[in-house]
Design an enzyme around this catalytic site. Structure first.
Site, short mmCIF file in Angstrom:
data_model
loop_
_atom_site.label_atom_id
_atom_site.label_comp_id
_atom_site.label_asym_id
_atom_site.label_seq_id
_atom_site.Cartn_x
_atom_site.Cartn_y
_atom_site.Cartn_z
N GLY A 167 83.59 -70.49 -55.24
CA GLY A 167 83.21 -69.17 -54.95
C GLY A 167 82.12 -68.68 -55.81
O GLY A 167 82.09 -69.29 -57.01
N GLY A 179 80.08 -63.93 -61.41
CA GLY A 179 79.73 -65.52 -61.93
C GLY A 179 80.58 -66.68 -60.87
O GLY A 179 81.21 -66.09 -60.05
N ASP A 216 88.42 -52.55 -58.67
CA ASP A 216 87.53 -52.78 -57.62
C ASP A 216 87.99 -53.13 -56.41
O ASP A 216 88.08 -54.18 -56.18
CB ASP A 216 86.33 -53.59 -58.18
#
Ligand SMILES: *[C@@H]1O[C@H](CO)[C@@H](O)[C@H](O)[C@H]1NC(C)=O
Ligand SMILES: *[C@@H]1O[C@H](CO)[C@@H](O)[C@H](O)[C@H]1NC(C)=O
Ligand SMILES: *[C@@H]1O[C@H](CO)[C@@H](O)[C@H](O)[C@H]1NC(C)=O
Ligand SMILES: *[C@@H]1O[C@H](CO)[C@@H](O)[C@H](O)[C@H]1NC(C)=O
Ligand SMILES: *[C@@H]1O[C@H](CO)[C@@H](O)[C@H](O)[C@H]1NC(C)=O
Ligand SMILES: *[C@@H]1O[C@H](CO)[C@@H](O)[C@H](O)[C@H]1NC(C)=O
Ligand SMILES: *[C@@H]1O[C@H](CO)[C@@H](O)[C@H](O)[C@H]1NC(C)=O
Ligand SMILES: *[C@@H]1O[C@H](CO)[C@@H](O)[C@H](O)[C@H]1NC(C)=O
Ligand SMILES: *[C@@H]1O[C@H](CO)[C@@H](O)[C@H](O)[C@H]1NC(C)=O
Ligand SMILES: *[C@@H]1O[C@H](CO)[C@@H](O)[C@H](O)[C@H]1NC(C)=O
Ligand SMILES: *[C@@H]1O[C@H](CO)[C@@H](O)[C@H](O)[C@H]1NC(C)=O
Ligand SMILES: *[C@@H]1O[C@H](CO)[C@@H](O)[C@H](O)[C@H]1NC(C)=O
Length: 792
Positions: free
Chosen positions: A482, A487, A619
């Protein structure tokens, strides 16, 4: 501390004034000797340290008439902020006296003061660091509940002011009356320095807000927790908690009496309360908040399941490895003295038989990841009262679920490829923005690192890996799974065969204690529905986080379907790089969606309750909700969001041009609180029901500004009463109003409350979880109002 009566404040306020006003200097002396004996409480005299930071003297005992106690306090900290650092144990009246005799003895009301019987000296002095000394007797070696900077932890014991808890052997917190240990620091503590750096044996350190010169103290509080406080005059003269040993207050022993279960409070403070399990009633008139059995055990018994509960007892704990539940259960059934057993559903074979006459130290915590099975009489008919969590335990993870195959691609679910590309571009730009903020912080980190030194590593936190270990684990970073805003993520395997996801915060140099403090905090968060942080690596300019690997990928891939041709065209999209990822994801059915919602809600509630104020919010969006082997949801990237700046978040939101997951207060000037997470969660909840991205709900007829997803869903659900129109088209057919209405209704109603425009109208995350569970009534929500992003 209970020194808090108005008279105390009033009287001690005078001391405070005297200390600050030189005109009263005749009342202050720098050392106490035979020539200024006797010292009496009525004299209003105080002993000042040379740097004037500390004061010693007689201070009035609260709630007492005319009684005084010899104490040391901070001269410059207001009484209201709790300024006492040390107190004698003997109370004297106003005619009491402290005397240094001609034989060099220190006597209080005629008896040796504290442990000074063996000590002859000519004067009593108060040193700059707050140490009261008479010859070789020192208040630092005889502390009460507080330890100051420069004071050694070696060979001392702290007792909480209420006498209930003890900190002993520089390492252990124990219940004073029983010596039952409930906490241990990672290593024995040595001492804290002026800058707040707490050294431990083994060249390790505890992390807090060290750096600035300010007053600091380590206190064993009356609630049984060990905390480090720093005094912030610039923030209303308050002591701020900058470190604490225990994050889940219910794990402190002695919070509740026998057979009772300690349950954390719902709000953000550290309140707890005691509940009796089913089959037990609260003790009548007892001093402890304990519980007694209603029906004593006879020959035939049954077990009540209490999820996330842990008990010990006044007898033994017998830990065995049980191949399956039956083995664990039958062992406890057979044993007359067995009161119940703890069991984990994770296949580890964890089974603990608890024997004795009474259960003790019961507490509820998702961190146990276990259920307790309480033995009650067969005739006991009350169902378990810890069932709010039974459903998760049953569904969270033990079984393999079979999923319906995805329906054939149809035009109704086709997405406009342009939208996806725009989104991708937006993500990219947002990613760059985050990266810049990262970089800026790290430049600051690097500078700080040179002054603080890299040795400031938190001990007892996550494991520190070397770069070569990481390299070996990931097979030289060969399996990219991913790319995210923070990052690249690689899959790897540790030598102990744990599969890990390795997140490289790339091109970042420098290192800093603050960063590690954050990593430590993240790693401390244990919840079934949070991705575990196992370790990190800081070497050769690399900043790498090592997480448990969650095999199934993120929720968005299950929820928002891109048909096959599209996904082929978009192989460069983020998180699409793993060639092993099957193209077709199974469709999540209603009960799975409900379970995911509940798991996520509980995990966020846990984060909110456990996070200290400076741990910012998560988030929350489907990309950050990963699905385990068995579709058990796990939140990732929590704690990392704090590295983002508000402006960056706004930029991202604006780039998208439509309201995303961000609460209105991100755009307005309002402060961001935990209620912002509640808003984001509300969006995810609606998306779980509808299978539509909130900012993709666009109709060819209407312009995007006229669409506000929550408002639209509200109208469909509560005005037009056409529930089926907001349901995910993929499983609309599977929707059976009799079996699913309640669940879907609860999800949508809860979402509506979460999506209220004003933060104060939204429920807390703990309440949200309860609303989803159905354990609290959900009032009719108001329609969420549209907010516009601004002039654009
Ligand atoms: C200070 O001394 C005066 C008289 O000597 C006395 O009335 C007053 O109560 C004293 N104040 C304190 C705080 O003890
Ligand atoms: C006692 O202390 C005072 C100052 O507090 C000092 O002036 C005095 O000289 C000392 N007396 C003796 C005998 O040390
Ligand atoms: C103060 O206490 C002493 C002994 O502790 C006692 O002899 C004396 O009577 C008390 N004085 C007052 C005013 O209470
Ligand atoms: C302290 O002084 C007293 C009287 O002068 C004496 O009896 C005693 O032995 C001394 N103690 C020490 C520890 O020096
Ligand atoms: C603490 O000890 C250090 C080194 O021994 C010294 O430099 C510092 O001044 C001391 N701090 C206080 C408050 O006494
Ligand atoms: C203090 O010193 C005296 C002798 O001067 C000794 O007998 C006593 O044990 C010492 N006390 C402590 C606590 O070191
Ligand atoms: C703490 O426990 C000890 C025995 O373990 C007891 O002697 C002492 O009185 C207790 N302290 C308080 C303040 O209760
Ligand atoms: C104690 O007092 C000195 C001198 O007034 C001051 O420089 C120092 O910062 C104070 N210590 C703390 C911890 O604030
Ligand atoms: C915690 O919150 C509860 C309920 O809001 C309140 O009653 C209690 O006083 C609070 N406790 C603290 C220590 O603030
Ligand atoms: C549990 O394990 C035992 C021994 O391994 C086996 O005999 C028993 O059938 C198992 N029970 C269940 C329900 O799987
Ligand atoms: C339950 O508490 C005991 C004693 O504190 C501890 O040893 C055990 O690990 C706990 N069990 C779980 C599942 O957390
Ligand atoms: C679930 O299914 C997978 C493969 O489909 C299998 O490897 C795994 O062992 C199963 N887990 C359980 C608990 O049965």
């Amino acid at each position: 501390m209970s020194l808090s009566t108005p008279s105390f404040f009033f009287l001690t306020f005078f001391f405070f004034l005297f200390n600050l006003q030189p005109s009263f200097s005749q009342h202050q002396f720098s050392s106490f000797n035979i020539s200024n004996s006797p010292w009496q409480p009525s004299q209003n005299r105080t002993l000042l340290s040379p740097n004037k930071n500390f004061t010693a003297g007689f201070s009035p005992v609260p709630n007492s008439n005319n009684l005084f106690i010899f104490s040391i306090w901070y001269s410059k900290v207001p009484k209201t902020a709790n300024n006492i650092v040390w107190s004698d144990t003997t109370q004297v009246n106003s005619s009491g006296s402290l005397v240094i005799t001609s034989k060099s003895e220190l006597l209080l009301d005629g008896s040796p003061f504290q442990g000074t019987a063996d000590t002859n000296a000519s004067r009593l002095e108060l040193k700059d660091n707050g140490e009261l000394a008479f010859g070789n007797w020192s208040s630092f070696k005889n502390p009460t509940n507080t330890v100051l900077p420069n004071q050694s932890f070696t060979g001392i014991e702290l007792l909480s002011n209420n006498g209930k808890f003890r900190f002993t052997k520089s390492q252990f917190l124990v219940l004073n009356s029983t010596s039952d240990q409930y906490y241990s620091t990672p290593n024995p503590l040595l001492s804290m320095d002026d800058a707040g750096k707490m050294s431990m044996q083994g060249n390790s350190f505890l992390t807090s807000d060290y750096g600035d010169p300010r007053f600091r103290k380590v206190v064993l509080d009356d609630d049984g927790n060990l905390r480090i406080y720093s005094f912030y005059p610039e923030q209303n003269n308050q002591w701020l908690e900058v470190w604490k040993g225990i994050w889940e207050m219910c794990t402190i022993k002695g919070k509740c009496g026998s057979n009772a279960i300690c349950v954390p409070g719902e709000d953000l403070n550290s309140s707890t309360h005691c509940d009796c399990p089913s089959g037990f009633t609260p003790n009548q008139g007892g001093s402890e908040e304990g519980c007694t059995r209603k029906i004593s055990l006879s020959q035939s018994t049954q077990f009540l399941r209490l999820d996330y509960v842990n008990f010990t007892s006044d007898g033994n704990l017998n830990k065995i490895k049980a191949d399956n539940f039956t083995i664990c259960e039958s062992g406890c059934s057979r044993d007359k003295t067995c009161l119940g057993f703890g069991f984990k559903y994770d296949g580890s074979g964890y089974c603990v038989w608890v024997t004795g006459t009474n259960l003790r130290f019961g507490y509820w915590s998702p961190g146990t990841e276990a259920a307790f099975f309480l033995k009650v009489d067969k005739s006991e008919s009350t169902p378990s009262n810890f069932i709010g969590l039974t459903e998760v335990m049953q569904t969270t993870c033990p079984v393999n679920l079979s999923l319906p195959l995805p329906p054939k691609d149809s035009n109704t679910t086709a997405r406009n490829i342009a939208i996806i590309c725009t989104l991708f571009a937006a993500e990219l730009i947002a990613g760059v923005a985050f990266f810049w903020s990262f970089l800026k912080r790290y430049i600051k980190y690097r500078d700080m690192a040179t002054t603080l030194g890299l040795e400031l590593l938190p001990a007892g936190g996550p494991k520190r890996f070397t770069y070569s270990e990481i390299k070996a684990a990931t097979n030289d970073f060969s399996n990219l799974i991913g790319k995210g805003g923070f990052g690249d993520v690689y899959k790897g395997e540790l030598p102990d065969h744990r599969v890990v996801a390795v997140k490289c915060l790339k091109n970042v140099t420098g290192g800093d204690a603050e960063f590690w403090a954050e990593v430590t905090i993240i790693a401390r968060m244990h919840h079934l529905n949070l991705v575990r942080l196992w370790g990190f690596c800081a070497e050769k300019g690399q900043r790498i986080l090592v997480y448990e690997h969650i095999p199934c990928g993120s929720l968005d891939k299950y929820l928002f379907r891109v048909n096959k041709s599209h996904s082929n065209n978009n192989n460069h999209l983020k998180d699409q790089t793993n060639p092993n990822t099957p193209q077709q994801k199974p469709v999540l059915d209603w009960s799975m969606r409900y379970r995911i919602a509940l798991g996520v809600a509980r995990a966020i509630a846990y984060l909110h309750e456990e996070c200290l104020e400076w741990v910012l919010h998560c988030d929350i969006k489907p990309e950050n909700i990963l699905l385990g082997d068995d579709f058990c949801p796990k939140i990732s990237d929590f704690g990392l969001a704090k590295l983002r700046k508000k402006e960056d978040m706004v930029t991202m939101s604006r780039r998208r041009g439509t309201p995303g997951y961000m609460a209105p207060e991100w755009i307005t000037a309002d402060p961001i609180t935990s209620k912002a997470d509640v808003y984001s969660f509300g969006m995810v909840l609606l998306e779980l029901v509808s299978g539509i991205r909130n900012f993709e709900i666009q109709d060819s007829v209407l312009r995007s500004e006229e669409w506000y997803f929550p408002g639209w869903a509200f109208d469909k659900m509560f005005k037009e009463m056409r529930v089926e129109e907001i349901l995910d088209a993929q499983i609309r057919n599977a929707y059976d109003s009799r079996t699913h209405f309640d669940m879907v209704n609860r999800m949508v109603k809860t979402a509506m409350w979460c999506l209220q425009d004003r933060p104060e109208l939204r429920p807390t995350m703990g309440k949200v979880a309860k609303m989803l569970e159905g354990t609290v009534e959900i009032l009719e929500p108001k329609k969420p109002t549209v907010f516009f992003l601004g002039e654009e």
